[in-house]
Design an enzyme around this catalytic site. Structure first.
Site, PDB file in Angstrom:
ATOM      1  N   GLY A  16       0.773  -1.243   0.000  1.00  0.00           N
ATOM      2  CA  GLY A  16       0.000   0.000   0.000  1.00  0.00           C
ATOM      3  C   GLY A  16       0.798   1.284   0.000  1.00  0.00           C
ATOM      4  O   GLY A  16       0.323   2.317   0.476  1.00  0.00           O
ATOM      5  N   ARG A  69     -13.746 -16.573 -10.148  1.00  0.00           N
ATOM      6  CA  ARG A  69     -13.504 -15.172 -10.487  1.00  0.00           C
ATOM      7  C   ARG A  69     -14.809 -14.359 -10.593  1.00  0.00           C
ATOM      8  O   ARG A  69     -14.885 -13.228 -10.121  1.00  0.00           O
ATOM      9  CB  ARG A  69     -12.767 -15.118 -11.824  1.00  0.00           C
ATOM     10  CG  ARG A  69     -11.541 -14.269 -11.793  1.00  0.00           C
ATOM     11  CD  ARG A  69     -10.810 -14.315 -13.116  1.00  0.00           C
ATOM     12  NE  ARG A  69      -9.572 -15.079 -13.017  1.00  0.00           N
ATOM     13  CZ  ARG A  69      -8.486 -14.703 -12.332  1.00  0.00           C
ATOM     14  NH1 ARG A  69      -8.494 -13.571 -11.676  1.00  0.00           N
ATOM     15  NH2 ARG A  69      -7.415 -15.449 -12.301  1.00  0.00           N
ATOM     16  N   LEU A  97      -9.184  -8.943 -13.368  1.00  0.00           N
ATOM     17  CA  LEU A  97     -10.617  -8.658 -13.245  1.00  0.00           C
ATOM     18  C   LEU A  97     -11.375  -9.135 -14.481  1.00  0.00           C
ATOM     19  O   LEU A  97     -10.842  -9.121 -15.598  1.00  0.00           O
ATOM     20  CB  LEU A  97     -10.811  -7.157 -13.040  1.00  0.00           C
ATOM     21  CG  LEU A  97     -10.219  -6.646 -11.714  1.00  0.00           C
ATOM     22  CD1 LEU A  97     -10.003  -5.136 -11.750  1.00  0.00           C
ATOM     23  CD2 LEU A  97     -11.093  -7.051 -10.540  1.00  0.00           C
ATOM     24  N   ASN A 111      -5.438   2.176 -13.211  1.00  0.00           N
ATOM     25  CA  ASN A 111      -4.451   1.255 -12.649  1.00  0.00           C
ATOM     26  C   ASN A 111      -3.060   1.877 -12.747  1.00  0.00           C
ATOM     27  O   ASN A 111      -2.774   2.617 -13.687  1.00  0.00           O
ATOM     28  CB  ASN A 111      -4.468  -0.049 -13.470  1.00  0.00           C
ATOM     29  CG  ASN A 111      -3.466  -1.079 -12.977  1.00  0.00           C
ATOM     30  OD1 ASN A 111      -3.355  -1.336 -11.775  1.00  0.00           O
ATOM     31  ND2 ASN A 111      -2.726  -1.676 -13.903  1.00  0.00           N
ATOM     32  N   HIS A 113       0.862   0.766 -13.161  1.00  0.00           N
ATOM     33  CA  HIS A 113       1.642  -0.409 -13.559  1.00  0.00           C
ATOM     34  C   HIS A 113       3.123  -0.019 -13.614  1.00  0.00           C
ATOM     35  O   HIS A 113       3.467   1.018 -14.181  1.00  0.00           O
ATOM     36  CB  HIS A 113       1.173  -0.917 -14.926  1.00  0.00           C
ATOM     37  CG  HIS A 113       1.928  -2.132 -15.371  1.00  0.00           C
ATOM     38  ND1 HIS A 113       1.659  -3.389 -14.870  1.00  0.00           N
ATOM     39  CD2 HIS A 113       2.965  -2.272 -16.234  1.00  0.00           C
ATOM     40  CE1 HIS A 113       2.506  -4.250 -15.408  1.00  0.00           C
ATOM     41  NE2 HIS A 113       3.301  -3.606 -16.237  1.00  0.00           N
ATOM     42  N   SER A 140       3.408   3.600 -15.431  1.00  0.00           N
ATOM     43  CA  SER A 140       2.295   4.126 -16.226  1.00  0.00           C
ATOM     44  C   SER A 140       1.018   4.101 -15.405  1.00  0.00           C
ATOM     45  O   SER A 140       0.769   3.136 -14.677  1.00  0.00           O
ATOM     46  CB  SER A 140       2.052   3.251 -17.459  1.00  0.00           C
ATOM     47  OG  SER A 140       3.234   3.044 -18.207  1.00  0.00           O
ATOM     48  N   ASP A 149      -3.221  -4.897 -18.315  1.00  0.00           N
ATOM     49  CA  ASP A 149      -2.219  -3.826 -18.377  1.00  0.00           C
ATOM     50  C   ASP A 149      -2.226  -3.116 -19.731  1.00  0.00           C
ATOM     51  O   ASP A 149      -1.178  -2.758 -20.277  1.00  0.00           O
ATOM     52  CB  ASP A 149      -0.824  -4.366 -18.052  1.00  0.00           C
ATOM     53  CG  ASP A 149      -0.752  -4.882 -16.626  1.00  0.00           C
ATOM     54  OD1 ASP A 149      -1.438  -4.325 -15.768  1.00  0.00           O
ATOM     55  OD2 ASP A 149      -0.022  -5.845 -16.386  1.00  0.00           O
TER      56      ASP A 149
HETATM   57  C1  GRF Z   1       3.558  -1.191  -7.392  1.00  0.00           C
HETATM   58  O1  GRF Z   1       4.826  -1.255  -7.986  1.00  0.00           O
HETATM   59  C2  GRF Z   1       2.476  -1.210  -8.432  1.00  0.00           C
HETATM   60  O2  GRF Z   1       2.801  -0.511  -9.589  1.00  0.00           O
HETATM   61  C3  GRF Z   1       2.395  -2.695  -8.724  1.00  0.00           C
HETATM   62  O3  GRF Z   1       2.530  -3.303  -7.464  1.00  0.00           O
HETATM   63  C4  GRF Z   1       3.273  -2.461  -6.605  1.00  0.00           C
HETATM   64  C5  GRF Z   1       2.422  -2.190  -5.412  1.00  0.00           C
HETATM   65  O4  GRF Z   1       3.102  -1.468  -4.426  1.00  0.00           O
HETATM   66  N1  GRF Z   1       1.187  -3.011  -9.438  1.00  0.00           N
HETATM   67  P1  GRF Z   1       2.326  -0.810  -3.234  1.00  0.00           P
HETATM   68  O5  GRF Z   1       1.388  -1.866  -2.655  1.00  0.00           O
HETATM   69  O6  GRF Z   1       1.557   0.374  -3.754  1.00  0.00           O
HETATM   70  O7  GRF Z   1       3.376  -0.408  -2.242  1.00  0.00           O
END
Ligand code: GRF
Length: 209
Positions: A16, A69, A97, A111, A113, A140, A149
């Site tokens: 988080g 799912r 999802l 999102n 990524h 991104s 993604d």
């Molecule tokens: C981040 O690098 C995000 O881009 C990827 O997972 C990681 C999550 O980190 N999808 P955090 O939980 O926000 O610290």
């Protein structure tokens, strides 16, 4: 700013730190959004603790409690809808999802990524960037479409890949940028400055990237 703040729900699966960047941005009085809930698919993760510390509602929708799912996504959708958000943010949310879920939140689901999409969708992006000899890497923020993604890009941040980088060093460099661009994208959305035109995002009426 006039009118109500944009209601935002954030989905997490773990640490988080991106959520924390959103929480921190939300403390500024001029912030055009309010974080109304954090939902995790895993119990007892640090992301939930961060939200609780900031007095934000939390919920766990544990994917392990559902037969598949579709059932999980239906429960997740219901939990999110209860907060009536204008925007749903995937911030380190590690579940794929279903199209039904993505359709339901079309145009209000984003999102973050850790790569310069369209390069390196999926997992282990930092390791793959190093192995592929990339000289540049990054992160991104994009609207979510039904292809993993993929979806129209809102903002990217670039970092160099340095000699001697391992995946952890590169990930840390990228993460710092994630914490900068994700709140920025949410603000743009909240300020009504983003639009989707086919596969492109417009910021203030011009191509965002
Ligand atoms: C981040 O690098 C995000 O881009 C990827 O997972 C990681 C999550 O980190 N999808 P955090 O939980 O926000 O610290």
């Amino acid at each position: 700013m006039s009118g109500e703040k944009l209601r935002v729900v954030v989905l997490v699966s773990g640490r988080g730190s991106n959520l924390q960047a959103i929480i921190d941005d939300g403390t500024h009085p001029d912030c055009p959004f309010e974080l109304c809930a954090v939902i995790s698919n895993r119990p007892q993760v640090a992301g939930l603790e961060r939200a609780q510390k900031a007095h934000i509602s939390t919920r766990v929708v544990d994917h392990k409690s559902y037969a598949g799912r579709e059932q999980f996504d239906a429960a997740l959708k219901e939990s999110i809808d209860a907060y009536q958000p204008g925007l749903v943010v995937l911030a380190g949310f590690m579940r794929i999802l279903t199209p039904a879920f993505i359709d339901h939140f079309h145009g209000r689901l984003i999102n973050i990524h850790p790569s310069l999409l369209p390069e390196f969708p999926g997992l282990d992006t930092h390791q793959r960037a190093i192995a592929g000899g990339a000289v540049e890497h990054g992160a991104s923020v994009h609207f979510v479409s039904s292809i993993l993604d993929s979806g129209p890009l809102i903002i990217q941040a670039r970092v160099p890949v340095l000699a001697g980088d391992d995946a952890a060093a590169l990930a840390a460099r990228v993460l710092e940028q994630e914490h900068r661009i994700l709140p920025r994208a949410i603000r743009w959305f909240a300020e009504g400055r983003l639009a989707i035109d086919d596969d492109r995002v417009l910021l203030d009426g011009k191509a965002a990237l």
